[in-house]
Design a protein around this motif. Structure first.
Motif, PDB file in Angstrom:
ATOM      1  N   TYR A 187      -2.443   9.196  -8.780  1.00 48.77           N
ATOM      2  CA  TYR A 187      -1.567   8.902  -7.856  1.00 48.77           C
ATOM      3  C   TYR A 187      -0.271   8.473  -8.575  1.00 48.77           C
ATOM      4  N   THR A 188      -0.406   7.806  -9.786  1.00 47.64           N
ATOM      5  CA  THR A 188       0.536   7.191 -10.438  1.00 47.64           C
ATOM      6  C   THR A 188       1.422   8.481 -11.125  1.00 47.64           C
TER       7      THR A 188
ATOM      8  N   ILE B 191      -1.072   3.677  -3.884  1.00 46.62           N
ATOM      9  CA  ILE B 191      -1.154   3.180  -5.062  1.00 46.62           C
ATOM     10  C   ILE B 191      -1.790   1.479  -4.917  1.00 46.62           C
TER      11      ILE B 191
ATOM     12  N   LYS C 193      -5.363  -0.084  -5.771  1.00 53.07           N
ATOM     13  CA  LYS C 193      -5.526  -1.125  -6.590  1.00 53.07           C
ATOM     14  C   LYS C 193      -6.272  -2.241  -6.061  1.00 53.07           C
TER      15      LYS C 193
ATOM     16  N   ARG D  79       3.762   4.655  -2.746  1.00 57.03           N
ATOM     17  CA  ARG D  79       3.584   3.597  -3.555  1.00 57.03           C
ATOM     18  C   ARG D  79       2.559   2.595  -2.816  1.00 57.03           C
TER      19      ARG D  79
ATOM     20  N   TYR E 197       3.105  10.299  -8.342  1.00 58.53           N
ATOM     21  CA  TYR E 197       4.116   9.396  -7.814  1.00 58.53           C
ATOM     22  C   TYR E 197       5.331   9.448  -8.892  1.00 58.53           C
ATOM     23  N   ASN E 198       5.108   9.422 -10.337  1.00 61.63           N
ATOM     24  CA  ASN E 198       6.319   9.457 -11.259  1.00 61.63           C
ATOM     25  C   ASN E 198       6.981  10.769 -11.180  1.00 61.63           C
TER      26      ASN E 198
ATOM     27  N   ILE F 284      -5.961   5.792  -9.099  1.00 59.95           N
ATOM     28  CA  ILE F 284      -4.536   5.091  -9.282  1.00 59.95           C
ATOM     29  C   ILE F 284      -4.081   6.001 -10.482  1.00 59.95           C
ATOM     30  N   LYS F 285      -4.829   6.578 -11.482  1.00 63.71           N
ATOM     31  CA  LYS F 285      -4.110   7.263 -12.492  1.00 63.71           C
ATOM     32  C   LYS F 285      -3.590   8.581 -11.973  1.00 63.71           C
TER      33      LYS F 285
END
Lengths: 86, 291
Positions: free
Chosen positions: B265-266, B11, B15, B8, B269-270, B262-263
């Motif tokens: 890592y997200t 990310i 950002k 988190r 992360y999810n 970001i994409k």
């Protein structure tokens, strides 16, 4: 009456470009006026006023030194600093 | 694998970076427009001056020509003026100019010429100070000027004229980045002294008999130093526009890369979040079954 093509250019930008009746400028060895079809002529300028006459309108620019070139295509003034006088 | 909290944090830091690069890109775009206008509007003067000098030079060629025009007739000592940016974060802007200049300088040194360097711009100084230690005559930092005018170019021209008149140099070359378009800037070497005169146009036209006031030579004497300053100024203006264009491109790339990151890592992360939830569910279910 034939018109004279006149352009006044400062290092930062072109201040004036167009057809006029007469231009008076402060030459290094005396003021002079240029009409259309003037003989080719080149001079340095001192500090002073450039007066542009076209019909009834008159524009005045303050210049600080520079250089005038009268050629077959018209008059070009390359001024070191030039602003339009109020 | 990194914990959820670490991910988190990562990310949100990417950002934040993306916001900065995005802002820089927009600032550069706005400044690019302004500096492009400035470069455009300075062009008529430089062009006219060049054509006048071409006319005059055609008349005074020979022994009477001023030295700024004719040169010293030697080719032994070179002064190279390298002009680029004061600031970084503009991709390879400064590096490409410096690379072109270094190729030129190294070539001259290899031929046994005496080369000295003038640096214009902080980043140039930083890149050239080491390889050419002892050859640097003068360095300029233009970052404090908000607008480029003749008074900015004047000190640089003064150094060149001083070196030239003291007989310290025979040929002066200026390296800068010619602004061709937003996506294309060309590192260019421009010879300042002896002045390069485009004679083609002057010779072809019907040479009217000009009257000179004062003399041709006197006019040329005052025009040539001015031309030097104007050439430097228009190079600086081109540089400025090129700098912002290349900063804009660099920041655009950075923003896009940050978006990709970001994409990625997200997604990661999810995935690990879901894996953890599934694991917890299995634990609960198998715990209930065991009872």
């Amino acid at each position: 009456m034939a018109k004279l093509h006149f352009s006044l250019v400062a290092p930062e930008r072109e201040l004036f470009s167009g057809e006029v009746d007469m231009v008076q400028a402060p030459g290094a060895e005396g003021d002079f006026g240029v009409l259309a079809n003037h003989a080719p002529f080149m001079t340095t300028l001192r500090e002073g006023k450039v007066t542009v006459k076209d019909g009834a309108t008159t524009k005045v620019f303050d210049i600080q030194g520079g250089f005038a070139d009268v050629g077959p295509e018209g008059l070009t003034i390359l001024a070191e600093h030039a602003v339009e006088a109020a | 694998m990194a914990s959820l909290k670490e991910m988190r944090n990562r990310i949100s830091s990417v950002k934040a970076t993306q916001k900065i690069t995005k802002a820089m890109q927009m600032v550069a775009a706005a400044k690019l427009r302004r500096s492009q206008d400035a470069a455009e509007s300075a062009r008529p003067y430089a062009r006219r001056l060049a054509s006048v000098i071409a006319n005059l030079a055609a008349g005074v060629s020979g022994d009477g020509a001023p030295k700024l025009l004719a040169g010293t007739g030697r080719d032994d000592r070179h002064l190279v003026v390298v002009a680029a940016a004061d600031r970084g974060l503009a991709g390879g802007f400064t590096s490409s100019i410096v690379r072109a200049a270094r190729a030129h300088i190294d070539g001259l040194i290899a031929q046994g010429k005496d080369v000295r360097v003038v640096c214009v711009g902080k980043k140039v100084t930083a890149q050239l100070a080491k390889p050419y230690a002892g050859r640097i005559v003068e360095t300029f930092d233009l970052s404090s000027y908000r607008q480029l005018t003749l008074s900015v170019a004047q000190p640089i021209a003064d150094v060149i004229t001083r070196e030239y008149e003291a007989g310290e140099t025979d040929v002066v070359t200026l390296f800068y980045s010619r602004f061709k378009s937003v996506v294309q800037q060309i590192p260019t070497g421009l010879q300042l002294i002896p002045a390069v005169v485009e004679t083609g146009e002057a010779a072809s036209g019907p040479t009217a008999v000009y009257e000179y006031e004062p003399s041709e030579e006197a006019i040329l004497e005052t025009l040539l130093p001015r031309n030097l300053t104007v050439q430097i100024l228009s190079a600086l203006l081109d540089n400025m526009a090129g700098f912002y264009a290349s900063q804009m491109t660099a920041m655009d790339n950075a923003t896009r890369n940050a978006g990709d990151m970001i994409k990625r890592y997200t997604l990661e992360y999810n995935r690990s979040r879901q894996a953890q939830i599934t694991k917890e569910l299995i634990e609960i279910i198998s715990g209930a079954e065991a009872v």
